[in-house]
Design a protein around this motif. Structure first.
Motif, PDB file in Angstrom:
ATOM      1  N   SER A 296       0.900  -1.223  -0.015  1.00 48.86           N
ATOM      2  CA  SER A 296      -0.018   0.043   0.164  1.00 48.86           C
ATOM      3  C   SER A 296       0.983   1.073   0.142  1.00 48.86           C
ATOM      4  CB  SER A 296      -0.888   0.140   1.394  1.00 48.86           C
ATOM      5  OG  SER A 296      -0.268  -0.071   2.334  1.00 48.86           O
ATOM      6  N   LYS A 297       2.138   0.881   0.334  1.00 53.54           N
ATOM      7  CA  LYS A 297       3.007   2.164   0.245  1.00 53.54           C
ATOM      8  C   LYS A 297       3.718   2.505  -0.996  1.00 53.54           C
ATOM      9  CE  LYS A 297       4.888   3.084   4.830  1.00 53.54           C
ATOM     10  NZ  LYS A 297       6.149   3.274   5.584  1.00 53.54           N
ATOM     11  N   LEU A 298       4.166   1.318  -1.722  1.00 48.41           N
ATOM     12  CA  LEU A 298       5.018   1.509  -2.954  1.00 48.41           C
ATOM     13  C   LEU A 298       4.183   1.802  -4.192  1.00 48.41           C
ATOM     14  CD1 LEU A 298       7.902   1.479  -4.214  1.00 48.41           C
ATOM     15  CD2 LEU A 298       7.734  -0.685  -4.269  1.00 48.41           C
ATOM     16  N   LEU A 299       4.342   2.552  -4.998  1.00 46.27           N
ATOM     17  CA  LEU A 299       3.826   2.494  -6.329  1.00 46.27           C
ATOM     18  C   LEU A 299       4.989   2.526  -7.112  1.00 46.27           C
ATOM     19  CD1 LEU A 299       1.489   4.957  -7.975  1.00 46.27           C
ATOM     20  CD2 LEU A 299       3.727   4.530  -9.023  1.00 46.27           C
ATOM     21  N   PHE A 300       4.984   1.494  -7.952  1.00 53.12           N
ATOM     22  CA  PHE A 300       6.243   1.206  -9.082  1.00 53.12           C
ATOM     23  C   PHE A 300       5.737   1.124 -10.603  1.00 53.12           C
ATOM     24  CE2 PHE A 300       9.847  -0.381 -10.708  1.00 53.12           C
ATOM     25  CZ  PHE A 300       9.743  -1.570 -11.218  1.00 53.12           C
ATOM     26  N   ARG A 301       6.439   1.833 -11.371  1.00 52.26           N
ATOM     27  CA  ARG A 301       6.114   1.573 -12.670  1.00 52.26           C
ATOM     28  C   ARG A 301       7.621   1.473 -13.451  1.00 52.26           C
ATOM     29  NH1 ARG A 301       1.931   1.492 -10.919  1.00 52.26           N
ATOM     30  NH2 ARG A 301       0.097   2.653 -11.261  1.00 52.26           N
ATOM     31  N   GLN A 302       7.541   0.460 -14.393  1.00 48.57           N
ATOM     32  CA  GLN A 302       8.711   0.303 -15.411  1.00 48.57           C
ATOM     33  C   GLN A 302       8.216   0.669 -16.548  1.00 48.57           C
ATOM     34  OE1 GLN A 302       9.251  -3.907 -16.612  1.00 48.57           O
ATOM     35  NE2 GLN A 302      11.576  -3.662 -16.118  1.00 48.57           N
ATOM     36  N   LEU A 303       9.099   1.592 -16.864  1.00 51.06           N
ATOM     37  CA  LEU A 303       8.985   2.541 -18.389  1.00 51.06           C
ATOM     38  C   LEU A 303       9.652   2.246 -19.242  1.00 51.06           C
ATOM     39  CD1 LEU A 303       8.015   5.873 -16.539  1.00 51.06           C
ATOM     40  CD2 LEU A 303       6.362   4.234 -17.442  1.00 51.06           C
ATOM     41  N   PHE A 304       9.575   2.158 -20.623  1.00 50.46           N
ATOM     42  CA  PHE A 304      10.754   1.888 -21.519  1.00 50.46           C
ATOM     43  C   PHE A 304      10.790   2.860 -23.009  1.00 50.46           C
ATOM     44  CE2 PHE A 304      11.727  -0.877 -25.387  1.00 50.46           C
ATOM     45  CZ  PHE A 304      12.956  -1.387 -24.778  1.00 50.46           C
ATOM     46  N   GLU A 305      12.146   2.928 -23.143  1.00 45.62           N
ATOM     47  CA  GLU A 305      12.164   4.144 -24.341  1.00 45.62           C
ATOM     48  C   GLU A 305      13.054   2.942 -25.260  1.00 45.62           C
ATOM     49  OE1 GLU A 305      14.072   5.788 -27.112  1.00 45.62           O
ATOM     50  OE2 GLU A 305      15.777   5.063 -25.923  1.00 45.62           O
ATOM     51  N   LYS A 306      12.424   2.769 -26.497  1.00 45.07           N
ATOM     52  CA  LYS A 306      12.682   1.855 -27.296  1.00 45.07           C
ATOM     53  C   LYS A 306      13.670   1.796 -28.222  1.00 45.07           C
ATOM     54  CE  LYS A 306       9.417   3.813 -30.791  1.00 45.07           C
ATOM     55  NZ  LYS A 306       8.303   3.265 -31.704  1.00 45.07           N
ATOM     56  N   GLU A 307      14.193   3.187 -28.619  1.00 42.01           N
ATOM     57  CA  GLU A 307      15.443   3.547 -29.319  1.00 42.01           C
ATOM     58  C   GLU A 307      16.696   2.691 -28.850  1.00 42.01           C
ATOM     59  OE1 GLU A 307      17.552   7.170 -31.663  1.00 42.01           O
ATOM     60  OE2 GLU A 307      15.415   7.350 -31.509  1.00 42.01           O
ATOM     61  N   SER A 308      16.686   3.218 -27.434  1.00 44.42           N
ATOM     62  CA  SER A 308      18.035   2.738 -26.711  1.00 44.42           C
ATOM     63  C   SER A 308      17.662   1.423 -25.922  1.00 44.42           C
ATOM     64  CB  SER A 308      18.629   3.889 -25.806  1.00 44.42           C
ATOM     65  OG  SER A 308      17.637   4.205 -24.943  1.00 44.42           O
ATOM     66  N   SER A 309      16.398   0.896 -26.019  1.00 42.30           N
ATOM     67  CA  SER A 309      16.319  -0.306 -25.270  1.00 42.30           C
ATOM     68  C   SER A 309      16.303   0.156 -23.715  1.00 42.30           C
ATOM     69  CB  SER A 309      16.842  -1.357 -25.581  1.00 42.30           C
ATOM     70  OG  SER A 309      16.283  -1.725 -26.989  1.00 42.30           O
ATOM     71  N   THR A 310      15.985   1.220 -23.254  1.00 38.30           N
ATOM     72  CA  THR A 310      16.288   1.784 -22.041  1.00 38.30           C
ATOM     73  C   THR A 310      14.985   1.513 -20.930  1.00 38.30           C
ATOM     74  OG1 THR A 310      18.282   3.269 -22.635  1.00 38.30           O
ATOM     75  CG2 THR A 310      17.123   3.471 -20.365  1.00 38.30           C
ATOM     76  N   TYR A 311      15.218   0.906 -19.615  1.00 37.36           N
ATOM     77  CA  TYR A 311      14.197   1.162 -18.886  1.00 37.36           C
ATOM     78  C   TYR A 311      14.361   2.317 -17.979  1.00 37.36           C
ATOM     79  CZ  TYR A 311      12.469  -3.551 -20.003  1.00 37.36           C
ATOM     80  OH  TYR A 311      12.067  -4.729 -20.533  1.00 37.36           O
ATOM     81  N   THR A 312      13.226   2.973 -17.613  1.00 35.48           N
ATOM     82  CA  THR A 312      13.289   4.025 -16.524  1.00 35.48           C
ATOM     83  C   THR A 312      12.250   3.597 -15.237  1.00 35.48           C
ATOM     84  OG1 THR A 312      13.575   5.638 -18.128  1.00 35.48           O
ATOM     85  CG2 THR A 312      12.651   6.555 -16.028  1.00 35.48           C
ATOM     86  N   TYR A 313      12.676   3.805 -14.191  1.00 33.05           N
ATOM     87  CA  TYR A 313      11.818   3.313 -13.177  1.00 33.05           C
ATOM     88  C   TYR A 313      11.312   4.295 -12.350  1.00 33.05           C
ATOM     89  CZ  TYR A 313      14.010  -1.062 -14.458  1.00 33.05           C
ATOM     90  OH  TYR A 313      14.363  -2.258 -15.378  1.00 33.05           O
ATOM     91  N   LEU A 314      10.005   4.290 -11.958  1.00 31.23           N
ATOM     92  CA  LEU A 314       9.297   5.244 -11.102  1.00 31.23           C
ATOM     93  C   LEU A 314       8.899   4.635  -9.966  1.00 31.23           C
ATOM     94  CD1 LEU A 314       7.759   7.845 -10.699  1.00 31.23           C
ATOM     95  CD2 LEU A 314       5.735   6.957 -11.618  1.00 31.23           C
ATOM     96  N   LEU A 315       9.224   5.214  -8.678  1.00 32.26           N
ATOM     97  CA  LEU A 315       8.951   4.864  -7.298  1.00 32.26           C
ATOM     98  C   LEU A 315       8.420   5.657  -6.491  1.00 32.26           C
ATOM     99  CD1 LEU A 315      11.738   3.187  -8.507  1.00 32.26           C
ATOM    100  CD2 LEU A 315      11.430   1.843  -6.269  1.00 32.26           C
ATOM    101  N   ALA A 316       7.375   5.509  -5.796  1.00 31.75           N
ATOM    102  CA  ALA A 316       6.593   6.532  -5.174  1.00 31.75           C
ATOM    103  C   ALA A 316       6.123   5.901  -3.779  1.00 31.75           C
ATOM    104  CB  ALA A 316       5.790   7.396  -5.950  1.00 31.75           C
ATOM    105  N   ASP A 317       6.321   6.654  -2.561  1.00 36.71           N
ATOM    106  CA  ASP A 317       5.538   6.372  -1.241  1.00 36.71           C
ATOM    107  C   ASP A 317       4.131   7.102  -1.450  1.00 36.71           C
ATOM    108  OD1 ASP A 317       4.620   5.909   1.139  1.00 36.71           O
ATOM    109  OD2 ASP A 317       6.319   6.512   2.156  1.00 36.71           O
ATOM    110  N   VAL A 318       3.271   6.221  -1.770  1.00 39.99           N
ATOM    111  CA  VAL A 318       1.812   6.987  -1.968  1.00 39.99           C
ATOM    112  C   VAL A 318       1.164   6.865  -0.786  1.00 39.99           C
ATOM    113  CG1 VAL A 318       1.410   6.284  -4.454  1.00 39.99           C
ATOM    114  CG2 VAL A 318       0.771   4.507  -2.764  1.00 39.99           C
ATOM    115  N   SER A 319       1.607   6.497   0.479  1.00 42.87           N
ATOM    116  CA  SER A 319       1.169   6.462   1.948  1.00 42.87           C
ATOM    117  C   SER A 319       1.477   7.792   2.562  1.00 42.87           C
ATOM    118  CB  SER A 319       1.389   5.418   2.704  1.00 42.87           C
ATOM    119  OG  SER A 319       2.782   5.540   2.941  1.00 42.87           O
ATOM    120  N   HIS A 320       2.348   8.362   2.112  1.00 42.62           N
ATOM    121  CA  HIS A 320       2.958   9.712   2.444  1.00 42.62           C
ATOM    122  C   HIS A 320       1.860  10.918   1.838  1.00 42.62           C
ATOM    123  CE1 HIS A 320       5.553  13.366   3.117  1.00 42.62           C
ATOM    124  NE2 HIS A 320       5.962  12.612   4.123  1.00 42.62           N
TER     125      HIS A 320
END
Length: 302
Positions: A55-79
């Protein structure tokens, strides 16, 4: 005819019952198989971060296709502020990432890199120009510019959650791995954002930017493979369609890092990889937070 029907009725009823029993018997293997499969499906492991802290962690895995790079978003949504961090953002997808952060009602506080990338320009500088108050983070060993320099053992806190900094040089001299905290209020299983040090069934090259195959081997085995076996591995890139692995999987199946050190060094010395097409643009830009123009950012601390 009525008499014949009466005489035949017990026979017909018996035969119908026999056929019904036979039909049901023929279905039993199918029913058992389906029940077994359903049971297996419900008990099979999944790559999630469900725990007491889900219930605290919000997590998203995002992708940039040209360089095949993953970007990661993490947040404390209980705060109350819903503080968030973005790991390895790419300049070309900054608007997408900031749009998602806005949609989710998060407050981005850190834009951070696992190392100085050679295959894309980081989005940290661009993010800082669009979102006042965001701080850029990178390892002190990288020699790059940033608002805050990280060293092994540091903790990057966002709300009640944090990331532990582990030095994992070898792909570049300044590589770090960010690992979610260990504790009741932290994600379980733990999550390791390994940059290019450890990829899914592979690893980053070691032939530029102060790279060392021996150092990379030692980094992965001492800093990543010592984590709990169910720790989720999230790399900076993937070129085969994978999105996540575990420490256990990579210790068993990684075709390079399951070998002894000398064999690994020989593999890395004979990859014969092409010169990175973006390196002459990306590295100079990434040394100044992804912006070619000189910014009011501190350089590497003395």
């Amino acid at each position: 005819m009525a008499t014949i029907s009466a005489r035949l009725r017990p026979f017909l009823v018996t035969r119908n019952l026999s056929c019904l029993v036979s039909f049901k018997s023929s279905l039993l293997p199918l029913i058992r198989t389906r029940s077994f499969r359903a049971s297996m499906a419900s008990s099979s492991p999944s790559y999630s971060t469900s725990s007491s802290s889900s219930s605290k962690l919000l997590f998203r895995q995002l992708f940039e296709k040209e360089s095949s790079t993953y970007t990661y978003l993490l947040a404390d949504v209980s705060h109350p502020d819903k503080p968030a961090v973005l790991i390895d953002p790419v300049d070309k997808t900054v608007d997408r990432d900031l749009g998602l952060i806005n949609d989710l009602g998060l407050k981005l506080i850190y834009a951070m890199n696992t190392h100085v990338h050679a295959d894309h320009v980081t989005g940290t500088g661009l993010i800082k120009s669009k979102v006042p108050g965001v701080k850029s983070l990178i390892s002190k060993a990288s020699g790059s510019k940033a608002d805050k320099f990280l060293e092994p053992g540091d903790k990057v806190s966002f709300g009640g959650l944090f990331l532990e900094v582990r030095a994992t040089p070898g792909h570049t001299i300044g590589c770090v791995t960010y690992v979610t905290g260990d504790g009741e209020e932290q994600p379980n299983p733990r999550m390791a954002f390994t940059g290019d040090a450890l990829l899914i069934r592979g690893c980053g090259r070691t032939d530029f930017q102060g790279g060392s195959s021996e150092q990379l081997y030692e980094s992965v085995h001492s800093q990543i493979f010592t984590l709990p076996k169910d720790t989720l591995i999230y790399p900076a890139h993937d070129y085969k369609g994978f999105s996540v692995s575990t420490v256990r999987e990579e210790m068993q199946y990684n075709p390079r890092l399951t070998k002894d050190k000398e064999t690994f060094k020989n593999i890395m010395a004979n990859l014969n990889l092409a010169y990175p097409k973006m390196i002459d643009i990306a590295v100079p830009a990434n040394m100044v937070c992804g912006l070619q123009e000189d910014q009011d950012l501190p350089s590497k601390a003395n």
